[in-house]
Design a protein around this motif. Structure first.
Motif, PDB file in Angstrom:
ATOM      1  N   ARG A  34      53.017  20.257  44.815  1.00  0.00           N
ATOM      2  CA  ARG A  34      53.612  21.491  45.352  1.00  0.00           C
ATOM      3  C   ARG A  34      53.164  22.649  44.455  1.00  0.00           C
ATOM      4  O   ARG A  34      53.601  22.773  43.307  1.00  0.00           O
ATOM      5  N   TYR A  47      41.992  26.129  48.318  1.00  0.00           N
ATOM      6  CA  TYR A  47      41.458  25.524  49.539  1.00  0.00           C
ATOM      7  C   TYR A  47      40.049  24.996  49.294  1.00  0.00           C
ATOM      8  O   TYR A  47      39.709  23.877  49.721  1.00  0.00           O
ATOM      9  N   ASP A  53      46.381  21.750  51.240  1.00  0.00           N
ATOM     10  CA  ASP A  53      47.599  21.136  51.780  1.00  0.00           C
ATOM     11  C   ASP A  53      48.700  21.010  50.734  1.00  0.00           C
ATOM     12  O   ASP A  53      49.847  20.715  51.064  1.00  0.00           O
ATOM     13  N   LYS A  54      48.379  21.274  49.471  1.00  0.00           N
ATOM     14  CA  LYS A  54      49.376  21.203  48.405  1.00  0.00           C
ATOM     15  C   LYS A  54      50.027  22.557  48.118  1.00  0.00           C
ATOM     16  O   LYS A  54      50.955  22.645  47.321  1.00  0.00           O
ATOM     17  N   ALA A  67      44.308  29.258  57.592  1.00  0.00           N
ATOM     18  CA  ALA A  67      45.501  28.428  57.381  1.00  0.00           C
ATOM     19  C   ALA A  67      46.422  29.024  56.331  1.00  0.00           C
ATOM     20  O   ALA A  67      47.645  28.799  56.369  1.00  0.00           O
ATOM     21  N   LYS A  71      51.390  30.061  55.225  1.00  0.00           N
ATOM     22  CA  LYS A  71      52.150  29.597  54.076  1.00  0.00           C
ATOM     23  C   LYS A  71      53.300  30.554  53.777  1.00  0.00           C
ATOM     24  O   LYS A  71      53.228  31.748  54.071  1.00  0.00           O
TER      25      LYS A  71
END
Length: 288
Positions: A34, A47, A53-54, A67, A71
């Motif tokens: 995270r 990225y 994805d973290k 993407a 967030k």
């Protein structure tokens, strides 16, 4: 030898360790799952390092890749919310040393949150950041080949312009107030890569406000602007009011889109190629 044994033991336990840009040892018991990123270029490099994805939190203007726009936001450049960061329960925060409040960093550390301070100032530092992020996120299998490929392309560019005639450059960030960047900024490394010389490389602050008189004194061969977005800023042509300036007299007023050169990411190679093409045009015109 003892140091090597310690590193080996850490790896065996799944620990990850890197030195950040302020020579602080940053360690985690296992790769971060995270991550909160406190600068748009940090988001982009995460990225690129295979760790998108973290990411659980970003700041305003984190818009690449697409993407990243989805967030959670924890604030903007001048106002980041400590409470919003803590609520996301990160195991790692990556801050920009030159753009994040030192007081905020200290508060995070006081709360026991691991912080990596990113501060790329040279083109090669982009590869360093990719590698560090890959190590911290456990995605080195992605980050390492991308870092090597970036460095190969950088070396190729460097060899093309190493012996070219120097061109003096005013890099203009903004017009009101008139603002540039000094020799410690990564864009000066881009200018030098292309065989140029930043006429304000000796300025004290990283992004100094300058006077029109100072520009006249230094009389650059070329003025290169960034502005916002990809369009040519209308204010670049305001220089035409002063044809006594060498850059204006010879019509050497050019643009490199800000996102291609002002973000410390893989895209800076695209900006560097545009910068080099502009300086090559100046040299070509001088030979006529």
């Amino acid at each position: 030898m003892i140091w090597l044994l310690c590193i080996g033991a850490a790896a065996a336990r799944g620990e990850v360790r890197v030195q950040d840009y302020q020579d602080r040892l940053v360690s985690l018991p296992k790769p971060a799952a995270r991550i909160v990123a406190l600068a748009p270029h940090v988001v982009e490099n995460l990225y690129a390092a295979g760790a998108g994805d973290k990411i659980v939190g970003v700041v305003e203007y984190s818009d690449f890749p697409a993407a990243a726009r989805h967030k959670a936001r924890v604030g903007g450049h001048s106002a980041v919310s400590l409470e919003a960061i803590v609520a996301l329960a990160p195991d790692l925060v990556i801050a920009w040393a030159a753009g994040t409040s030192s007081a905020l960093v200290q508060r995070l550390l006081d709360l026991g949150i691991t912080v990596y301070l990113d501060d790329p100032r040279r083109l090669a530092d982009v590869a360093r950041s990719l590698r560090d992020f890959g190590t911290l996120a456990g995605t080195a299998s992605v980050s390492e080949p991308r870092a090597r490929n970036y460095l190969r392309q950088l070396d190729t560019l460097r060899t093309q312009f190493v012996d070219k005639k120097p061109v003096t450059v005013l890099y203009q960030v903004w017009h009101e107030p008139l603002q540039t960047l000094n020799g410690k900024h990564i864009i000066t490394d881009v200018i030098e890569l292309c065989g140029g010389r930043n006429v304000f490389d000796d300025a004290v602050s990283l992004a100094p406000k300058i006077s029109l008189e100072a520009v006249f004194q230094r009389n650059p061969d070329v003025i290169i602007a960034s502005g916002m977005g990809t369009a040519r800023p209308a204010w670049l042509d305001h220089w035409r009011r002063w044809p006594e300036l060498r850059a204006v007299r010879n019509n050497h007023l050019y643009v490199v889109p800000a996102d291609n050169i002002q973000r410390h990411t893989l895209r800076i190679l695209s900006g560097a190629r545009q910068m080099c093409a502009h300086l090559a045009a100046v040299r070509s015109a001088e030979r006529r």
